[in-house]
Design a protein around this motif. Structure first.
Motif, PDB file in Angstrom:
ATOM      1  N   MET A 232       0.892  -1.148  -0.035  1.00  0.00           N
ATOM      2  CA  MET A 232      -0.003  -0.107   0.036  1.00  0.00           C
ATOM      3  C   MET A 232       0.773   1.149  -0.055  1.00  0.00           C
ATOM      4  N   ASN A 233       1.449   1.625   1.012  1.00  0.00           N
ATOM      5  CA  ASN A 233       2.357   2.869   1.101  1.00  0.00           C
ATOM      6  C   ASN A 233       3.941   2.438   1.358  1.00  0.00           C
ATOM      7  N   PHE A 234       4.641   3.155   0.926  1.00  0.00           N
ATOM      8  CA  PHE A 234       6.047   3.202   1.143  1.00  0.00           C
ATOM      9  C   PHE A 234       6.534   4.396   1.376  1.00  0.00           C
ATOM     10  N   VAL A 235       6.748   4.914   2.606  1.00  0.00           N
ATOM     11  CA  VAL A 235       6.995   6.109   3.099  1.00  0.00           C
ATOM     12  C   VAL A 235       8.568   6.290   3.661  1.00  0.00           C
ATOM     13  N   THR A 236       9.219   7.223   3.255  1.00  0.00           N
ATOM     14  CA  THR A 236      10.611   7.627   4.008  1.00  0.00           C
ATOM     15  C   THR A 236      10.792   8.897   4.626  1.00  0.00           C
ATOM     16  N   PHE A 237      11.205   9.302   5.446  1.00  0.00           N
ATOM     17  CA  PHE A 237      11.619  10.314   6.248  1.00  0.00           C
ATOM     18  C   PHE A 237      13.051  10.534   6.223  1.00  0.00           C
ATOM     19  N   ALA A 238      13.579  11.754   5.626  1.00  0.00           N
ATOM     20  CA  ALA A 238      14.889  12.210   5.692  1.00  0.00           C
ATOM     21  C   ALA A 238      15.756  10.910   5.068  1.00  0.00           C
ATOM     22  N   THR A 239      15.544  10.277   4.098  1.00  0.00           N
ATOM     23  CA  THR A 239      16.286   9.072   3.769  1.00  0.00           C
ATOM     24  C   THR A 239      17.371   9.349   2.623  1.00  0.00           C
ATOM     25  N   PRO A 240      18.468   9.174   2.597  1.00  0.00           N
ATOM     26  CA  PRO A 240      19.622   9.569   1.527  1.00  0.00           C
ATOM     27  C   PRO A 240      19.484   8.436   0.291  1.00  0.00           C
TER      28      PRO A 240
END
Length: 437
Positions: A232-240
């Motif tokens: 469903m969702n693939f969410v990243t936060f501050a990922t290099p």
């Protein structure tokens, strides 16, 4: 007479010593100690009463009663599951949360609890713990394999789940991208009960199960699955996503070329194999750097097919004050594609730190590809951008420029610790409010 007046006191001189000169200093010392004991007893009694009152008061004002009644945290399969105790039937949507460098499952505690409070009947959140602390130095590939194994163990223990999403912070985004490449599969729409079959990971099945799978493959069209579940969702936060090697991709180095070169040369001394992967210095067996391999499919690992299988791919990026991950690499953009600084002044009353949201379409992707096709030289960063943008992304730009916590923006964006990073709560709520369930 003096001795007679103080005869009730236990330490008064014995009768045989009444004729001795009375020591007033000794008596004064004794009375002083006695008063201290009485005062201490009174203070202890008062302190206990005050503490009982404070404890009762805090239950109503400072603690979250729902944290004990409405949801539960349970150690499971190498991580921590957070779910509602009142949800009936059990939630069908599994959310895997992945920590970053030198992190742990505790980093996602706030976000996990908010998820379950918001949609208690919809989701069960698993905070991964297989890659914590010094284990995050082992390299993206090894950590990705560990995460894939942990996800399979969770799915096996919870046969009721039908959907899966990933939420990852910093390095955890790269780990999750590797793991979904391992967990990707094409399978019938109806997932049979039992352990999902995943490429490269052996499973045990009976002849009857194989027969059932064959029948189902005829009755149902094949559909992409992650660990046997609907992605469903693939969410990243501050990922290099593009690594840390490029200019200003590691902002703490202030963009100084000699520092960036030195960091690239010594990263493995600080962060082990992970440092090599982040700075694209790994060329095992003559192969390209791992992060470059992860922007395309290979024989055994379907990195881009796995990303494409998700209904949403979202990259939250700090536009400023993130000293660990640059804006370009976390938002998967070229330098000239970064929004102007004037856009960072836009504020939303509901989400004050969300300054820009950009939803990419396949038409946008084709237009960008045609605009850069004439470039003669293509560096590693450009190759990774082209590979990752084969699928559309939602980009959410975040700015804490007015926040007192702006200098720890890298952790504030995920609310790693509520007491130190509470200004990022609106970013977490933005993610939850836009989540596909």
């Amino acid at each position: 007479m003096i001795a007679a007046n103080f005869s009730p006191i236990q330490t008064a001189p014995p009768i045989s010593n009444l004729n001795r000169p009375f020591n007033l200093q000794l008596l004064s010392s004794f009375l002083s100690r006695r008063r201290k004991k009485i005062n201490a007893a009174v203070l202890i009694s008062v302190d206990r009463s005050e503490m009982d009152w404070i404890r009762r008061f805090s239950v109503g004002c400072f603690s979250d009663r729902r944290s004990n009644k409405d949801f539960k945290m349970e150690a499971d399969s190498g991580g921590v599951d957070v779910f509602s105790t009142s949800a009936k039937p059990p939630p069908e949507h599994l959310i895997i949360m992945v920590n970053g460098l030198i992190g742990s499952a505790a980093d996602w505690r706030f976000a996990a609890e908010q998820f379950v409070k918001k949609v208690p009947d919809k989701v069960i959140v698993h905070r991964s713990e297989c890659n914590s602390s010094k284990l995050t130095f082992d390299g993206v590939d090894l950590m990705g394999e560990r995460l894939a194994a942990e996800v399979l163990a969770v799915v096996k223990c919870r046969p009721e789940v039908q959907k899966i999403s990933f939420v990852a912070h910093s390095l955890g985004g790269l780990i999750a991208r590797y793991a979904i490449g391992r967990l990707y599969e094409h399978s019938p729409e109806h997932r049979p009960i039992g352990i999902p079959k995943v490429a490269g990971i052996p499973t045990i099945a009976t002849t009857e199960e194989h027969r059932n799978d064959s029948v189902q493959s005829l009755e149902h069209p094949c559909k992409a699955r992650i660990a046997g579940l609907e992605p469903m969702n693939f969410v990243t936060f501050a990922t290099p996503h593009l690594g840390s090697k490029g200019h200003k991709q590691l902002p703490i180095l202030c963009g100084l070329p000699f520092l960036e070169r030195r960091a690239s040369q010594t990263a493995h001394l600080v962060a082990g194999r992970t440092g090599k992967h982040l700075f694209l210095n790994d060329r095992d067996d003559g192969k390209p750097p791992l992060l470059l391999q992860m922007v395309n499919d290979s024989d055994n690992l379907k990195f881009i097919s796995a990303l494409r299988a998700f209904k949403r791919r979202v990259a939250y990026a700090n536009a400023n004050y993130d000293h660990m991950v640059g804006w370009r690499t976390s938002s998967i953009r070229r330098q000239h594609e970064l929004p102007p600084k004037s856009d960072l002044l836009i504020t939303d009353e509901r989400y004050p730190h969300i300054v820009r949201t950009e939803r990419e379409t396949m038409d946008n992707i084709r237009n960008k590809a045609s605009s850069v096709i004439g470039d003669q030289s293509i560096d590693l960063e450009e190759k990774m951008i082209r590979g990752l943008t084969q699928v559309p992304w939602e980009r959410v730009d975040v700015s804490f420029h007015k926040s007192r916590q702006r200098y720890v923006a890298h952790n504030t964006i995920q609310v790693k610790s509520y007491w130190m990073n509470s200004d990022g709560t609106d970013v977490v709520f933005h993610m939850i409010d836009n989540f596909l369930l």
